[in-house]
Write a protein that holds these residues in place. Structure first.
Motif, PDB file in Angstrom:
ATOM      1  N   LYS A 165      19.164  93.535 -49.338  1.00 21.71           N
ATOM      2  CA  LYS A 165      18.558  92.883 -48.440  1.00 21.71           C
ATOM      3  C   LYS A 165      19.198  91.357 -48.230  1.00 21.71           C
ATOM      4  O   LYS A 165      19.595  90.581 -47.503  1.00 21.71           O
ATOM      5  CB  LYS A 165      17.163  92.705 -48.431  1.00 21.71           C
ATOM      6  N   GLU A 166      19.090  90.596 -49.651  1.00 22.34           N
ATOM      7  CA  GLU A 166      19.758  89.478 -49.819  1.00 22.34           C
ATOM      8  C   GLU A 166      20.924  89.319 -49.341  1.00 22.34           C
ATOM      9  O   GLU A 166      21.461  88.349 -48.726  1.00 22.34           O
ATOM     10  CB  GLU A 166      19.476  89.182 -51.274  1.00 22.34           C
ATOM     11  N   VAL A 167      22.018  90.274 -49.835  1.00 23.06           N
ATOM     12  CA  VAL A 167      23.408  90.144 -49.546  1.00 23.06           C
ATOM     13  C   VAL A 167      23.755  90.105 -48.170  1.00 23.06           C
ATOM     14  O   VAL A 167      24.348  89.292 -47.616  1.00 23.06           O
ATOM     15  CB  VAL A 167      24.151  91.259 -50.401  1.00 23.06           C
ATOM     16  N   GLY A 218      19.083 104.605 -44.576  1.00 24.75           N
ATOM     17  CA  GLY A 218      18.673 105.591 -43.364  1.00 24.75           C
ATOM     18  C   GLY A 218      19.471 105.411 -42.061  1.00 24.75           C
ATOM     19  O   GLY A 218      19.210 105.651 -41.071  1.00 24.75           O
ATOM     20  N   ILE A 219      20.565 104.718 -42.357  1.00 24.44           N
ATOM     21  CA  ILE A 219      21.384 104.202 -41.173  1.00 24.44           C
ATOM     22  C   ILE A 219      22.824 105.224 -41.204  1.00 24.44           C
ATOM     23  O   ILE A 219      23.545 105.194 -42.124  1.00 24.44           O
ATOM     24  CB  ILE A 219      22.219 102.865 -41.264  1.00 24.44           C
ATOM     25  N   ASN A 220      22.776 106.011 -40.273  1.00 19.04           N
ATOM     26  CA  ASN A 220      24.010 106.904 -40.049  1.00 19.04           C
ATOM     27  C   ASN A 220      25.091 106.105 -39.546  1.00 19.04           C
ATOM     28  O   ASN A 220      25.110 106.180 -38.124  1.00 19.04           O
ATOM     29  CB  ASN A 220      23.634 108.233 -39.408  1.00 19.04           C
ATOM     30  N   LYS A 261      22.620  99.493 -33.209  1.00 21.27           N
ATOM     31  CA  LYS A 261      23.002  98.359 -33.788  1.00 21.27           C
ATOM     32  C   LYS A 261      21.614  98.513 -35.022  1.00 21.27           C
ATOM     33  O   LYS A 261      20.569  98.853 -34.495  1.00 21.27           O
ATOM     34  CB  LYS A 261      22.839  97.021 -33.146  1.00 21.27           C
ATOM     35  N   PRO A 262      21.879  98.017 -36.195  1.00 28.35           N
ATOM     36  CA  PRO A 262      20.865  98.151 -36.983  1.00 28.35           C
ATOM     37  C   PRO A 262      19.636  97.324 -36.893  1.00 28.35           C
ATOM     38  O   PRO A 262      20.009  96.119 -36.466  1.00 28.35           O
ATOM     39  CB  PRO A 262      21.380  97.929 -38.491  1.00 28.35           C
ATOM     40  N   LYS A 282      13.354  95.996 -39.742  1.00 25.51           N
ATOM     41  CA  LYS A 282      12.636  97.315 -39.839  1.00 25.51           C
ATOM     42  C   LYS A 282      13.289  98.116 -41.254  1.00 25.51           C
ATOM     43  O   LYS A 282      12.507  98.527 -41.893  1.00 25.51           O
ATOM     44  CB  LYS A 282      12.910  98.208 -38.815  1.00 25.51           C
ATOM     45  N   VAL A 283      14.676  97.887 -41.241  1.00 28.31           N
ATOM     46  CA  VAL A 283      15.476  98.604 -42.554  1.00 28.31           C
ATOM     47  C   VAL A 283      14.796  98.083 -43.646  1.00 28.31           C
ATOM     48  O   VAL A 283      14.541  98.912 -44.746  1.00 28.31           O
ATOM     49  CB  VAL A 283      16.877  98.531 -42.163  1.00 28.31           C
ATOM     50  N   PHE A 284      14.548  96.750 -43.779  1.00 26.39           N
ATOM     51  CA  PHE A 284      14.177  96.297 -45.260  1.00 26.39           C
ATOM     52  C   PHE A 284      12.808  96.293 -45.489  1.00 26.39           C
ATOM     53  O   PHE A 284      12.483  96.012 -46.683  1.00 26.39           O
ATOM     54  CB  PHE A 284      14.970  94.587 -45.070  1.00 26.39           C
ATOM     55  N   GLU A 285      11.988  96.766 -44.566  1.00 25.64           N
ATOM     56  CA  GLU A 285      10.698  97.074 -44.877  1.00 25.64           C
ATOM     57  C   GLU A 285      10.451  98.253 -46.122  1.00 25.64           C
ATOM     58  O   GLU A 285      11.040  99.310 -46.182  1.00 25.64           O
ATOM     59  CB  GLU A 285       9.900  97.542 -43.661  1.00 25.64           C
TER      60      GLU A 285
END
Length: 390
Positions: free
Chosen positions: A223-225, A288-290, A300-301, A305-308
């Motif tokens: 997440k940080e990067v 979980g991104i294909n 688009k990601p 939500k992804v980082f939760e």
């Protein structure tokens, strides 16, 4: 449509192709790779016709080897020229030189290396094939006195590489000499959509043991990067897009952060994400991104939500290559079970034919904040403890 070729196609990419019924060009290599699978084949003649007649046809390839097919069959389209612009590091530097006016670089042929006077070059500098792959024949030169020895190493490496990859992947003649870019190195996958707008799919920190290390052992995403570099990378992509029109076009790019928020590209790989289905597959295992589906559907990601639930996690791609003094012919097999047990949460183990490709495989992992020791240890390991000798 998708162009598939050797050396490697992951099960995840194959499953994605089957599930979505993405059209696959029916080359000899693709049919060998996808035998006995339910594939939406498109014959080569129809594929060529579609790319030539359908504006902005999205094309993805998993392998640098497919460049030869594109150059042979798609002349007259935008693809060969765009590939050449990015794959040839010298041409790419020329493309963006206005954005980096003080950056030193020059082109030189393999046959001229030994006789080149480097006295007035800016030290340290990097020499590498103008068209290259997998850190082959890449060297840092700190002093004029080191030049003859480095040239000798390059000549041996290029001779060995000729048997592994086509000339379109690793140029056997042309090299680029460019100033050494100081700073932390990163790699990311992205694509430009049908409107020419860029989307970032992942960002990974390429970690080294020292400034002399040019290996590909550890890449880590977090997440940080991603949050810290998202805007600088977007600004860079918009700059590139202003120099050359890019639409429905995937890219894998390596950069260095020279100062906070300022980046300089190392190389740009067109029409694909990370080689050997590495970075794109890690994006799935981690977030979980294909990436393949996202490219073809212009998704688009949603990073928030992804980082939760992933705020304190680091996701790594680890190249299992032989950096020991053990000769390849003395190794009976590599103990993948043992190495997986040395990690907190191995997500996927990828085995590769060592005798054919020179690496044991790849490891995809999840590491909790505070447990980065496992990544440091594997970065410095020669992997000898996992080699079972004959």
């Amino acid at each position: 449509m998708i162009l598939l070729d050797y050396p490697y196609v992951s099960d995840f990419l194959i499953d994605t192709i089957v599930t979505n019924q993405f059209p696959v060009v029916a080359t000899k290599e693709a049919k060998e790779i996808l035998r006995d699978r339910k594939i939406n084949w498109i014959n080569e003649a129809d594929a060529i016709s579609q790319v030539k007649n359908v504006a902005l046809m999205p094309v993805y390839t998993n392998s640098e080897n497919s460049i030869a097919w594109i150059q042979q069959n798609l002349q007259g389209t935008r693809l060969p020229e765009m590939i050449e612009t990015f794959k040839n590091k010298f041409k790419f530097r020329q493309l963006i030189k206005e954005a980096y006016p003080d950056y030193f670089f020059r082109s030189i042929s393999l046959s001229d290396l030994r006789d080149t006077d480097i006295s007035n070059f800016k030290f340290p500098f990097i020499i590498k094939p103008a068209v290259g792959f997998f850190s082959i024949a890449v060297h840092k030169v700190d002093r004029k006195e080191d030049w003859p020895d480095i040239v000798g190493k390059i000549e041996k490496q290029i001779e060995k590489t000729k048997a592994l990859y086509p000339k379109e992947v690793v140029s056997n003649t042309e090299f680029i000499i460019e100033e050494y870019i100081r700073g932390e190195e990163y790699a990311f996958d992205c694509y430009f959509d049908q409107d020419g707008k860029p989307t970032i799919l992942n960002v990974l920190h390429h970690v080294f043991t020292s400034e002399y290390d040019v290996s590909d052992r550890v890449y880590s995403s977090s997440k940080e990067v991603i949050e810290r570099l998202h805007q600088p990378i977007m600004d860079f992509l918009l700059m590139v897009g202003s120099k050359i029109e890019l639409k429905n076009f995937p890219l894998h790019i390596e950069i260095r952060e020279t100062s906070p928020g300022k980046i300089n590209p190392i190389e740009v790989n067109p029409m694909r994400f990370g080689g050997w289905c590495t970075t794109a597959d890690l994006t799935w295992f981690a977030y979980g991104i294909n990436s393949y589906e996202y490219f073809f559907s212009s998704q688009k990601p949603d990073w928030k939500k992804v980082f939760e639930g992933r705020k304190d996690k680091k996701y790594s791609l680890i190249l299992l290559d032989n950096q020991s003094d053990v000769a390849q012919e003395d190794i009976a097999y590599f103990d993948f079970d043992a190495i997986a047990k040395d990690f907190e949460n191995p997500l996927h183990v990828r085995k590769v034919n060592m005798d054919k490709f020179g690496v044991f495989g790849f490891l995809f992992t999840e590491t909790s904040k505070g447990n980065e020791k496992e990544l440091t240890e594997i970065l410095h390991s020669d992997l000898k403890k996992y080699m079972i000798l004959k």
